[in-house]
Design a protein around this motif. Structure first.
Motif, mmCIF file in Angstrom:
data_model
loop_
_atom_site.group_PDB
_atom_site.id
_atom_site.type_symbol
_atom_site.label_atom_id
_atom_site.label_comp_id
_atom_site.label_asym_id
_atom_site.label_seq_id
_atom_site.Cartn_x
_atom_site.Cartn_y
_atom_site.Cartn_z
ATOM 1 N N GLU A 54 -9.193 11.730 1.895
ATOM 2 C CA GLU A 54 -10.554 11.371 1.222
ATOM 3 C C GLU A 54 -10.114 11.472 -0.255
ATOM 4 O O GLU A 54 -10.459 10.241 -0.936
ATOM 5 C CB GLU A 54 -11.693 12.211 1.499
ATOM 6 N N HIS A 109 -7.714 8.515 -1.190
ATOM 7 C CA HIS A 109 -8.391 7.236 -0.812
ATOM 8 C C HIS A 109 -9.155 6.823 -2.048
ATOM 9 O O HIS A 109 -9.332 5.959 -2.819
ATOM 10 C CB HIS A 109 -9.273 7.176 0.337
ATOM 11 N N LEU A 114 0.630 4.119 -2.971
ATOM 12 C CA LEU A 114 0.302 5.450 -2.608
ATOM 13 C C LEU A 114 1.498 6.493 -2.908
ATOM 14 O O LEU A 114 1.056 7.520 -3.330
ATOM 15 C CB LEU A 114 -0.104 5.560 -1.132
ATOM 16 N N SER A 160 -7.187 0.769 2.820
ATOM 17 C CA SER A 160 -8.443 1.408 3.613
ATOM 18 C C SER A 160 -8.244 2.888 3.905
ATOM 19 O O SER A 160 -7.026 3.356 3.948
ATOM 20 C CB SER A 160 -8.477 0.599 4.906
ATOM 21 N N LEU A 161 -9.207 3.454 4.021
ATOM 22 C CA LEU A 161 -9.009 4.833 4.655
ATOM 23 C C LEU A 161 -8.236 5.103 5.628
ATOM 24 O O LEU A 161 -7.381 5.939 5.748
ATOM 25 C CB LEU A 161 -10.334 5.581 4.919
ATOM 26 N N GLN A 168 0.811 -1.304 0.020
ATOM 27 C CA GLN A 168 0.021 0.014 0.007
ATOM 28 C C GLN A 168 1.225 1.174 0.023
ATOM 29 O O GLN A 168 0.566 2.224 -0.805
ATOM 30 C CB GLN A 168 -0.852 0.213 1.110
ATOM 31 N N VAL A 186 -4.668 5.094 4.561
ATOM 32 C CA VAL A 186 -4.428 6.320 3.913
ATOM 33 C C VAL A 186 -3.735 7.430 4.968
ATOM 34 O O VAL A 186 -3.094 8.084 4.861
ATOM 35 C CB VAL A 186 -5.550 6.699 3.041
#
Lengths: 141, 141
Positions: free
Chosen positions: B46, B49, B31, B60-61, B27, B64
């Motif tokens: 938000e 994500h 990201l 998942s948020l 992740q 993030v």
DNA sequence: CAATTACTTTAGAATTATTCTAATGTAACT
DNA sequence: AGTTACATTAGAATAATTCTAAAGTAATTG
């Protein structure tokens, strides 16, 4: 003997509210008294609410939020953005800038009006500068 | 034919994370790819994500949020405070300042490095300046 | 290179700050 | 004094963010 609340209320608060076009209600008067009594202050809704309750002012947190925003709208207060978690309001609405103590989340006015921003670029097309905020973040050393 | 995700991951992301002392997990790699692929970006948890999910990245948020804060800690990102309601993160960590469009809550880098703060006062006793933030707030006219 | 360990991720619950709602109260106007 | 428009309130609702404890995975070890 203690006078009744209404009579106690600083007349300048009432005047201030009237001039700003806000109806001088009991809670607004008393909050304005608290806010503007002792010079420049930096506070959050929670802070002000706690202080009010301490002094025996009956007011709800919701009203404190409303009042702070209304006061901000009419230019009696200024909202300062420094911390993602809470909103600060500043009773000093004259152009000035802030120190922010990162460790304890405290705000202070930068003394003097020496600080200035140089070479602010032109506002992009169709916009105008509404305000320039400077925050000097401090850390203990 | 499309390569597997891991192989797709930009090697520079992995390197970047390693150098920052962060374990390059799937992740984080993905990201980091999103964040640093196309130049300077201003985004919220938000936003990032949603973008990740759109591109089929499973994250998942909560992750993030964690990742944005970790990246900020190690200096890969910078957090910008302009709006009481949301936290923006900036992929540009070089000293620079911002325009903030009050109407739509949008951020933009101030072009050039011309802008400067003059006469920053000495840091109060026992403190040092960790950063000076300037936000030029814009309004439509 | 399989086992172990330490760090990560996750869903969902919890928390925090703030705003909303609908009922009740009060200032200002007639 | 009565009416009306604006304010206040408690508590519910919302939004952003953080926490928790279980499950997963990278790194290290033997």
């Amino acid at each position: 003997m203690r006078k009744k609340t209404r009579e106690n209320t600083n007349e300048s608060a009432v005047t201030r509210l009237r001039q700003a076009g806000l109806r001088p209600t009991r809670q607004r008067n008393e909050l304005a008294d608290l806010l503007f009594r002792d010079g420049n202050r930096h506070l959050t809704a929670e802070t002000l609410h706690a202080e009010a309750v301490n002094r025996g002012i009956r007011v709800s947190l919701a009203t404190v939020y409303n009042t702070l925003h209304q006061f901000t709208h009419v230019g009696l207060l200024r909202q300062v953005m420094v911390d993602a978690t809470r909103s600060y309001f500043d009773t000093n609405t004259v152009e000035h800038q802030h120190f922010y103590y990162e460790e304890d989340g405290t705000l202070a006015d930068i003394p003097g009006s020496d600080i200035g921003v140089a070479n602010v670029p032109d506002a992009p097309n169709g916009t105008k500068v509404s305000r320039v905020d400077v925050v000097v973040r401090l850390r203990r050393n």
